[in-house]
Design an enzyme around this catalytic site. Structure first.
Site, short mmCIF file in Angstrom:
data_model
loop_
_atom_site.label_atom_id
_atom_site.label_comp_id
_atom_site.label_asym_id
_atom_site.label_seq_id
_atom_site.Cartn_x
_atom_site.Cartn_y
_atom_site.Cartn_z
CB ALA A 65 -0.90 0.00 1.22
N GLY A 110 1.16 -5.87 0.55
CA GLY A 110 0.31 -6.09 -0.62
C GLY A 110 1.09 -6.46 -1.87
CD GLU A 113 -1.69 -9.19 1.42
OE1 GLU A 113 -2.51 -9.73 2.17
OE2 GLU A 113 -1.61 -7.94 1.30
CD GLU A 133 0.80 -6.95 5.43
OE1 GLU A 133 0.45 -6.84 4.24
OE2 GLU A 133 1.57 -7.85 5.83
#
Length: 259
Positions: A65, A110, A113, A133
């Protein structure tokens, strides 16, 4: 789409490149809009047989992010943005064609991910990665807790996620997160070689093999075997199957058309 580069090689291989190198290729709202727009085109391109996902530069694949952008968001906006990242990751996972993540540099949160949604992952020897995270007092929210555990096992996933450990590509290969590790200058070329190998196989067979694996994986074996049978039956009436047999008989390379 200035945050996404896309090119097609040999009419059948797509290369999607995150292009915000000065901002660690992070998921800004603009990048996500561009990514979704590009996925629209990829989903409607019947010629594509493989998709490579990588990023500009040699230092960063994707830092996850855009935390600078997120700092100005309220709680509702943060939740909406995380959901948007998760939706993109799921769209990549649901593509009919095989996907190869070429992890050219750091892949955190992310960014990692996104690679977990791909079918195959290869990495630069200089790449570093992790689902970090919990060190920011949150959890992986774009599928990381679910996809990592299915990929490397529940105990390993808990270890890496709960400690927020950062690790290098050699360790990623050791735990089965990536399939191959290459020198930085070789990574994109090796991804293309792998894509060409896949693209040279029967497109319908490749799609059905991916579907059988994905849909059967979490089913009881008897149900998974039924999924496999249904996917196999999809390949029987195709011109490609007959072409494969004929090419084998004639000792030549088959010319598959995806029909």
């Amino acid at each position: 789409m200035d945050t996404i580069d896309f090119q097609v090689v040999d009419e059948t291989i797509g290369i999607l490149k995150l292009n915000r190198p000065n901002a660690a290729n992070a998921f800004s709202l603009k990048l996500m809009d561009d990514f979704n727009e590009q996925l629209d085109e990829i989903e409607h391109n019947d010629q594509l047989r493989v998709l490579i996902i990588t990023a500009a530069g040699e230092k960063v694949f994707c830092a996850g992010a855009d935390l600078k952008e997120r700092a100005s968001m309220d709680e509702k906006e943060v939740v909406k943005t995380v959901g948007k990242i998760g939706d993109i990751v799921s769209r990549v996972e649901q593509l009919e064609i095989p996907t190869i993540a070429a992890i050219n540099g750091a892949a955190f949160g992310g960014g990692l991910e996104l690679t977990l949604a791909c079918d195959i992952r290869i990495a630069s020897s200089s790449a570093k990665m992790g689902l970090t995270e919990t060190s920011l007092a949150i959890i992986p929210g774009a599928g990381g807790t679910q996809r990592l555990s299915r990929l490397i096992g529940i105990a390993n996933a808990k270890y890496y996620i709960l400690t927020a450990k950062r690790f290098e590509s050699g360790e990623a290969k050791q735990i089965g997160l990536v399939q191959e590790v290459f020198e930085p200058t070789e990574l994109e070329g090796q991804a293309l070689l792998m894509a060409k190998q896949i693209a040279g196989n029967g497109p319908i067979g490749v799609k059905m093999a991916k579907k059988a694996i994905d849909e059967g994986y979490e089913l009881p074996k008897s149900d998974g075997l039924q999924v496999e049978r249904e996917c196999y039956l999809e390949t029987i009436p195709t011109e490609d199957r007959l072409e494969g047999l004929q090419a084998f008989k004639e000792k030549r390379k088959p010319q598959y058309k995806g029909k």
